[in-house]
Design a protein around this motif. Structure first.
Motif, PDB file in Angstrom:
ATOM      1  N   SER A 150      29.557  56.966  45.766  1.00 30.01           N
ATOM      2  CA  SER A 150      30.103  58.016  44.940  1.00 30.01           C
ATOM      3  C   SER A 150      31.553  58.354  44.913  1.00 30.01           C
ATOM      4  N   ILE A 151      32.176  58.604  43.753  1.00 27.77           N
ATOM      5  CA  ILE A 151      33.504  59.079  43.700  1.00 27.77           C
ATOM      6  C   ILE A 151      33.812  60.221  44.515  1.00 27.77           C
ATOM      7  N   GLN A 152      32.744  61.077  44.343  1.00 24.22           N
ATOM      8  CA  GLN A 152      32.906  62.475  44.895  1.00 24.22           C
ATOM      9  C   GLN A 152      32.938  62.411  46.450  1.00 24.22           C
ATOM     10  N   ASP A 153      31.954  61.602  47.011  1.00 24.82           N
ATOM     11  CA  ASP A 153      32.044  61.066  48.411  1.00 24.82           C
ATOM     12  C   ASP A 153      33.524  60.615  48.913  1.00 24.82           C
ATOM     13  N   ILE A 154      33.791  59.648  48.151  1.00 21.82           N
ATOM     14  CA  ILE A 154      35.153  58.884  48.545  1.00 21.82           C
ATOM     15  C   ILE A 154      36.342  60.193  48.499  1.00 21.82           C
ATOM     16  N   GLU A 155      36.326  60.820  47.389  1.00 20.96           N
ATOM     17  CA  GLU A 155      37.378  61.994  47.318  1.00 20.96           C
ATOM     18  C   GLU A 155      37.239  62.737  48.665  1.00 20.96           C
ATOM     19  N   LYS A 156      36.219  63.346  48.822  1.00 26.93           N
ATOM     20  CA  LYS A 156      35.966  64.430  49.969  1.00 26.93           C
ATOM     21  C   LYS A 156      36.324  63.731  51.529  1.00 26.93           C
ATOM     22  N   ASN A 157      36.290  62.442  51.231  1.00 28.37           N
ATOM     23  CA  ASN A 157      36.680  61.924  52.845  1.00 28.37           C
ATOM     24  C   ASN A 157      37.857  61.259  53.089  1.00 28.37           C
ATOM     25  N   ILE A 158      38.780  61.342  51.962  1.00 29.86           N
ATOM     26  CA  ILE A 158      40.182  61.132  52.251  1.00 29.86           C
ATOM     27  C   ILE A 158      40.779  62.266  53.037  1.00 29.86           C
TER      28      ILE A 158
ATOM     29  N   GLY B  79      43.705  47.807  64.861  1.00 30.25           N
ATOM     30  CA  GLY B  79      43.705  49.079  65.170  1.00 30.25           C
ATOM     31  C   GLY B  79      43.524  50.170  63.900  1.00 30.25           C
ATOM     32  N   VAL B  80      42.426  49.790  63.049  1.00 30.05           N
ATOM     33  CA  VAL B  80      42.301  50.669  61.907  1.00 30.05           C
ATOM     34  C   VAL B  80      40.889  50.769  62.264  1.00 30.05           C
ATOM     35  N   SER B  81      40.445  52.084  61.988  1.00 24.22           N
ATOM     36  CA  SER B  81      39.154  52.754  61.836  1.00 24.22           C
ATOM     37  C   SER B  81      38.575  52.496  60.666  1.00 24.22           C
ATOM     38  N   PHE B  82      36.891  52.739  60.558  1.00 25.66           N
ATOM     39  CA  PHE B  82      36.196  52.691  59.531  1.00 25.66           C
ATOM     40  C   PHE B  82      35.736  54.222  59.188  1.00 25.66           C
ATOM     41  N   CYS B  83      35.711  54.354  57.844  1.00 27.22           N
ATOM     42  CA  CYS B  83      35.125  55.682  57.323  1.00 27.22           C
ATOM     43  C   CYS B  83      33.997  55.250  56.458  1.00 27.22           C
ATOM     44  N   THR B  84      32.629  55.134  56.947  1.00 27.07           N
ATOM     45  CA  THR B  84      31.637  54.415  56.066  1.00 27.07           C
ATOM     46  C   THR B  84      30.892  55.297  55.322  1.00 27.07           C
ATOM     47  N   LEU B  85      30.551  55.286  53.972  1.00 30.20           N
ATOM     48  CA  LEU B  85      29.980  56.135  53.058  1.00 30.20           C
ATOM     49  C   LEU B  85      28.944  55.310  52.433  1.00 30.20           C
ATOM     50  N   PRO B  86      27.674  56.152  52.117  1.00 23.77           N
ATOM     51  CA  PRO B  86      26.509  55.443  51.375  1.00 23.77           C
ATOM     52  C   PRO B  86      26.896  54.832  50.240  1.00 23.77           C
ATOM     53  N   ASN B  87      26.473  53.314  50.126  1.00 24.08           N
ATOM     54  CA  ASN B  87      26.306  52.617  49.148  1.00 24.08           C
ATOM     55  C   ASN B  87      25.184  53.085  48.155  1.00 24.08           C
ATOM     56  N   GLN B  88      25.412  53.109  47.026  1.00 24.36           N
ATOM     57  CA  GLN B  88      24.181  53.247  45.999  1.00 24.36           C
ATOM     58  C   GLN B  88      23.625  51.790  45.608  1.00 24.36           C
ATOM     59  N   PRO B  89      22.351  51.777  45.104  1.00 25.76           N
ATOM     60  CA  PRO B  89      21.844  50.650  44.967  1.00 25.76           C
ATOM     61  C   PRO B  89      22.444  49.739  44.070  1.00 25.76           C
ATOM     62  N   ASP B  90      23.440  50.079  43.222  1.00 25.76           N
ATOM     63  CA  ASP B  90      24.312  49.250  42.422  1.00 25.76           C
ATOM     64  C   ASP B  90      25.505  48.846  42.969  1.00 25.76           C
ATOM     65  N   GLY B  91      25.601  49.142  44.270  1.00 30.35           N
ATOM     66  CA  GLY B  91      26.824  48.578  45.111  1.00 30.35           C
ATOM     67  C   GLY B  91      28.112  49.502  45.059  1.00 30.35           C
ATOM     68  N   THR B  92      27.820  50.512  44.240  1.00 26.93           N
ATOM     69  CA  THR B  92      29.034  51.552  44.378  1.00 26.93           C
ATOM     70  C   THR B  92      29.071  52.534  45.380  1.00 26.93           C
TER      71      THR B  92
END
Length: 344
Positions: free
Chosen positions: A114-122, A99-112
């Motif tokens: 963006s910390i900014q992307d993560i922060e603004k999607n919390i 019962g858990v949903s996904f919030c998917t954010l773009p992966n960079q070419p190095d697999g990471t």
């Protein structure tokens, strides 16, 4: 006839020495906590990953699913990359069963991510929104070309998780490959994470199984979910013995898989119709694009010549090296690719 199999490192068959360990394994009922070989594997893996406890599970998919279900309440949300294996290739299990949903954010070419992307999607504390409960990372990152994550990245994400009260899980299916490529031990790489999944049946060469590791109370809760999902396997010391042998004997040899992949990439990158930058190949996974024919046609022609590979979409192809692949197999791959592309 025998194929040279580059489809995945999941195709590895147990060696004669591993089969002997499996045959001689001491067993008990693991659901009752009585299997000595499973206990040995779990203690050994926990130590290797620098966690207090570990649990043997049938697959990496189940390991990740249990981790999500243990960390997250129903109706909460997980943040992860849009190319994460958990999102793309695990049957949507987190949503279907937990019962858990996904919030998917773009992966960079190095697999990471963006910390900014993560922060603004919390998510904000608002009844309209699911609560963010967990962040999942992947190392090595399969769809980003088998790259090991830069070691500084999980530390930054862990810092954010501590500030925001979130948990951090690693899908470390190929974490052993990352450790070898970076020359950093798995314990150090696992330090930022609350939980870690490690696959034993890929490059490490065991026939079946994964490890889920974390704190003692996390693993205790996880055992309930393993049972509910059908992962209680009774005399599973037969399987755990293969996993234990893999961790004790097949870790350092991953270096050979990486050098085989690098050689394969370097050689075929010079062929007309192949798009590939060999410097992007860091471990045992080689993705490349074919321009002179469809990926499906190329895969089919390679199979006719006794070589198995994976096709992804219209032009992308993947070759994976493993202990099933020796230097002769790599040479055959290179020369067969050359012949197919030259003959059209």
């Amino acid at each position: 006839s025998t194929f040279r199999d580059f489809r995945s490192d999941t195709v590895t068959a147990p060696s004669a020495a591993m089969r002997q360990c499996i045959q001689q394994a001491a067993v008990g009922d693991d659901v009752f906590g009585d299997d000595p070989t499973v206990k040995h594997l779990e203690a050994y893996a926990a130590e290797l990953l620098g966690k207090n406890a570990a649990m043997f599970v049938p697959s990496g998919t189940m390991s990740n699913l249990i981790a999500v279900g243990t960390h997250c309440q129903r109706s909460t949300e997980v943040i992860l990359g849009h190319d994460a294996h958990i999102f793309r290739y695990e049957g949507g299990g987190a949503s279907a069963f937990m019962g858990v949903s996904f919030c998917t954010l773009p992966n960079q070419p190095d697999g990471t991510i963006s910390i900014q992307d993560i922060e603004k999607n919390i998510r904000p504390d608002d009844p309209h929104c699911p609560r963010t409960s967990l962040i999942c990372l992947e190392d090595t990152h399969n769809l980003c070309g088998g790259v090991p994550l830069p070691p500084s990245f999980p530390l930054k994400v862990a810092g954010l998780c501590q500030t925001k009260g979130l948990k951090l899980h690693l899908d470390g299916a190929r974490l052993a490959n990352a450790a070898i490529a970076l020359h950093i031990d798995m314990k150090t790489l696992c330090q930022p994470y609350d939980s870690v999944s490690l696959c034993l049946s890929k490059g490490l060469g065991a026939p079946v199984g994964s490890i889920l590791a974390g704190e003692e109370d996390f693993i205790q809760k996880a055992r309930y979910l393993r049972k509910a999902l059908g992962g209680g396997m009774r005399q599973s010391g037969m399987l755990a013995a293969g996993g234990l042998y893999a961790l004790q004997n097949n870790f350092e040899r991953l270096e050979q898989d990486h050098s085989n992949a690098k050689r394969l990439a370097t050689e075929i990158s010079t062929l007309p119709g192949v798009s590939l930058l060999p410097e992007t190949v860091k471990t045992n996974i080689v993705y490349f694009d074919i321009s002179s024919m469809s990926a499906g046609m190329f895969v089919s022609k390679m199979k006719q010549q006794g070589i198995l590979i994976g096709g992804y979409g219209t032009s992308k192809v993947r070759a994976v090296t493993s202990l099933q692949v020796n230097e002769d197999d790599v040479q055959a791959f290179i020369s067969t690719t050359k012949n197919i592309l030259e003959s059209g």
